[in-house]
Motif scaffolding. Structure first.
Motif, PDB file in Angstrom:
ATOM      1  N   LYS A   9      28.103  37.681  35.165  1.00  0.00           N
ATOM      2  CA  LYS A   9      27.639  36.370  34.705  1.00  0.00           C
ATOM      3  C   LYS A   9      27.431  36.367  33.196  1.00  0.00           C
ATOM      4  N   TYR A  12      30.795  36.222  31.534  1.00  0.00           N
ATOM      5  CA  TYR A  12      31.405  34.899  31.702  1.00  0.00           C
ATOM      6  C   TYR A  12      30.751  33.867  30.787  1.00  0.00           C
ATOM      7  N   MET A 334      34.773  34.234  39.466  1.00  0.00           N
ATOM      8  CA  MET A 334      34.091  33.062  38.900  1.00  0.00           C
ATOM      9  C   MET A 334      35.061  32.224  38.087  1.00  0.00           C
TER      10      MET A 334
END
Length: 415
Positions: A9, A12, A334
């Motif tokens: 995360k 990203y 993702m």
């Protein structure tokens, strides 16, 4: 939350303050590649399905799913009539899967005005005929209540014929038919005008009542050119045609032979052409999936190269190759997930706009329809999304194995 997901995360969402990370454009390109690829796949699928539906519905509308017709000719090479009495109709209607049975009769004739004429196939229909398709094709006038018991003296012609002859709804026109010994004439009123954009029908067909056609042919009430049969499920057309083969090559009491044919046999060239479209859309789907996979892999490799020092640090701190791969696998998933959301949104939105507003038009004389058609098959749309996800996961998993190459002591010093 696992540490792999946490780090994924952060990678990203990372955007350096100075905006100098060269991976950001690569991420955007990968995201756009997935989104555009999926949008193109969905649009291609919807257009091909819509085109097949529109063209096949017109062919089926004029010929139904199955036809029981005469295959016996007279000395003038005209098809003799077959018996289509109520007992035969009820027998066919009693077969499971059969939706409707209707009679029809054909007669070749000529429509003539003072200045021009046109040769047509006059198709006679009665009150048992399902006129919903013909009514949907009307551009002027109405569909009369044709009967098998009395003459309506009305006719429905195509826009092409009306334009060529210079006539319109409400006009009276003479129709001429060749009899065994002389020419017969009928004065008919144009009740409606239809348009399908398919030359085979627009240039050759006129519709009137079956009573008039039978009288012109000199047939009895129980004699017809044949029966048109519709089924509940188009996928069962072949099976039901084989079921009706108890009639095929049999003769009626007048010695006329029945023939049973599915619409795929009657309009073989049209359905073969539509089948070619399936191959075209398959090629588009494969190419777009390859493009999407390539952009995702390219973005992943750039991220891995940019984060190679981080990879070395994680390994020094005790992370295994499998754990580091999980970080980049989750990051890529993702990325693909967001691309899929955008792709579905853009693709479906464009399809819905085209379906309702007909933004992109077509030359009807070439494509048989005046606007790009759209049809949704939600199961196929779901399947395309699932296959895209599986292909992406496969290439991501393969690419992430590059993390195993190199020792931590070397990667941590990489500049």
């Amino acid at each position: 939350m696992s540490f792999e997901f946490f780090i994924a995360k952060r990678i990203y969402a990372d955007q350096s303050a100075d905006g100098e990370r060269f991976s950001r454009p690569a991420i955007r390109v990968a995201l756009l590649g997935v989104a555009i690829g999926l949008a193109v796949m969905l649009i291609s699928l919807a257009v091909v399905l819509g085109f097949k539906r529109e063209v096949s519905s017109k062919v089926i509308g004029f010929g139904s799913h199955i036809q029981v017709v005469s295959i016996t000719q007279n000395q003038r090479y005209e098809m003799l009539p077959v018996l289509t009495n109520d007992s035969l109709v009820k027998t066919i209607e009693g077969i499971r899967g059969i939706k409707h049975v209707q009679k029809f009769a054909n007669k070749l004739g000529i429509l003539k005005t003072d200045d021009d004429f046109c040769g047509l196939n006059f198709k006679g229909i009665g009150e048992d005929y399902d006129k919903s398709f013909l009514e949907s094709c009307l551009v002027q006038g109405k569909m009369p209540s044709f009967s098998a018991d009395e003459a309506s003296n009305e006719i429905v012609i195509s826009q092409k014929v009306a334009s060529d002859l210079g006539v319109k709804v409400g006009d009276k026109i003479f129709a001429y038919f060749m009899g065994e010994e002389n020419m017969r004439a009928r004065r008919l009123t144009i009740a409606g005008v239809f348009e399908t954009h398919m030359a085979d029908y627009d240039e050759n067909l006129a519709v009137t009542d079956i009573y008039t056609v039978r009288r012109l042919n000199g047939w009895e009430k129980e004699q017809s050119s044949g029966l048109e049969i519709t089924v509940h499920d188009f996928e069962q057309v072949g099976e039901l045609t084989r079921t009706l083969h108890f009639l095929h090559r049999n003769t009626d009491r007048n010695g006329v032979t029945y023939g049973v044919f599915s619409i795929k046999e009657i309009a073989e060239n049209t359905f073969a052409w539509l089948a070619v479209l399936d191959m075209n859309v398959m090629m588009i789907l494969v190419l777009m999936m390859l493009v999407s996979a390539f952009t995702v892999v390219s973005g992943l490799l750039i991220i891995m190269l940019e984060r190679i020092n981080m990879i070395g640090t994680l390994k020094v701190l005790g992370a295994t190759n499998a754990s580091v791969r999980k970080v980049f696998n989750r990051f890529s998933i993702m990325l693909v997930g967001r691309g899929l959301l955008w792709g579905n949104a853009v693709g479906l939105l464009l399809c819905i706009l085209q379906q309702h507003f007909k933004i992109v038009s077509l030359d009807a004389s070439v494509y048989y329809i005046d606007a790009v058609p759209i049809a949704f098959d939600w199961l196929l749309i779901l399947l395309v999304n699932i296959i895209t996800i599986l292909v992406s996961i496969a290439v991501i998993s393969g690419s992430s194995h590059l993390i195993s190459i190199g020792k931590p002591s070397e990667t941590i010093r990489f500049e």
